[in-house]
Design an enzyme around this catalytic site. Structure first.
Site, PDB file in Angstrom:
ATOM      1  CB  SER A 265     -65.517  -7.410   2.819  1.00 54.18           C
ATOM      2  OG  SER A 265     -65.919  -7.491   4.113  1.00 54.18           O
TER       3      SER A 265
ATOM      4  CE  LYS B  55     -62.866  -8.657   6.660  1.00 50.63           C
ATOM      5  NZ  LYS B  55     -63.456  -8.105   5.155  1.00 50.63           N
TER       6      LYS B  55
END
Length: 338
Positions: A233, A278
């Site tokens: 990611s 996140k």
């Protein structure tokens, strides 16, 4: 009386230890960190930046009683069963090996995207194959393990993973194959007899899932040190940091810029898991801009969830949707200097 107090205290200590160390059949994920990339990525004689590009992470660990309760009480902690995370046949070691390989792939793709965007040549050197999963009951079971790097078959240096598949696939049930591999930086050799797969009796093998291991060759050289961070990611943010160090122009413009998303060699940005966590991590780290994978507004887009989370936590951080590496660069080109 003292004996009673002692026994009670001992029972409490045992209960606390059980709560801490007895694993439940769940994994807990929670907001991780947002980490500056300049100390992690070094392009030889690369240019400095006034702001920062940051990768964002999700922290994941096996649940105990306390973390399970904490996850139930926290809006941005998530619980997933072991089977949801690992699947039915994948071990934790195999899962970790796969995540580290995915991180390695993210690095390679990010370097390729950044160098090609900068007009610099990119070449690859093939090194072998990584073992990602060993099929129980097949010849490799107990002989090979996740993370082994096979680079020779019957003494022949491998030129591709397809060559490995072809060499082993040409053998007949009961034929022997000799594999040379690295484990913990030590060379080992193992001899296995191929056998048919249970679900494909006309095809023989040793019972491993594999991926390519290759090295990227670029000039100037670049190093990306991620230690034990796994997963793909961070690809987008890697590519932005590398490209920024290759260019005299500072694309950070003095801002704190976080984000997430996989990166393909053609610059396409892909969706990831844990976008809400996140966003929380980036906000805590003081990010002012966050790049979120948009997937052209498709059902896999992370952008809507990122916007919702940003609204829920009342952050001033700007959420920017991106489909490609060029989308991020175009946004930064228009950004005024801070």
């Amino acid at each position: 009386m003292r004996k009673k107090v002692y026994i009670t205290s001992l029972i409490l200590i045992v209960m606390i230890l059980i709560g801490m160390y007895y694993p439940l059949p769940y994994y807990v994920t929670e907001p991780g960190m947002a980490k500056d990339l300049e100390p992690i990525i070094k392009v030889d004689n690369g240019y400095k930046e006034k702001g920062n590009f940051m990768l964002t992470t999700v922290r994941m660990g096996r649940a105990n009683i306390y973390s399970y309760i904490g996850a139930k009480l926290s809006k941005y902690d998530e619980l997933n069963s072991v089977d949801e995370v690992l699947g039915k046949q994948v071990t934790e070691e195999e899962y970790n090996a796969e995540q580290l390989y995915l991180m390695q792939g993210a690095k390679l793709n990010a370097i390729e995207v950044a160098y090609r965007k900068a007009g610099l040549p990119v070449q690859y050197k093939y090194k072998g194959i990584y073992v990602i999963h060993v099929v129980p009951g097949m010849p490799a079971d107990g002989k090979l393990q996740a993370g082994d790097r096979i680079y020779k078959v019957d003494g022949q240096q491998l030129a591709s993973s397809q060559e490995f598949i072809d060499l082993v696939g040409k053998k007949h049930a009961g034929d022997q194959v000799t594999l040379t591999f690295l484990r913990n930086n030590k060379t080992q050799t193992v001899q296995l007899k191929v056998q048919p797969f249970k679900n494909e009796p006309n095809r023989v093998g040793i019972g491993i899932s594999l991926v390519d291991d290759k090295e990227i060759l670029v000039d100037p050289e670049v190093s990306v040190k991620t230690d034990e961070i796994g997963g793909p990611s961070a690809g987008l943010m890697f590519s932005l940091e590398i490209y920024n160090q290759l260019n005299k122009e500072d694309y950070t413009k003095g801002y704190q810029i976080a984000g997430t998303g996989t990166i393909d060699p053609d610059g396409t940005v892909g969706p990831i898991g844990g976008i809400e966590q996140k966003i929380v991590a980036a906000d805590k780290a003081g990010a002012e801009i966050f790049f979120a994978p948009n997937v052209k507004g498709g059902k896999d887009s992370n952008y809507p969830a990122a916007v919702k989370t940003a609204r829920d936590i009342h952050t001033k951080m700007k959420i920017v949707p991106v489909d490609t590496f060029d989308d991020a660069i175009n946004y930064l080109n228009k950004l005024p200097n801070k």
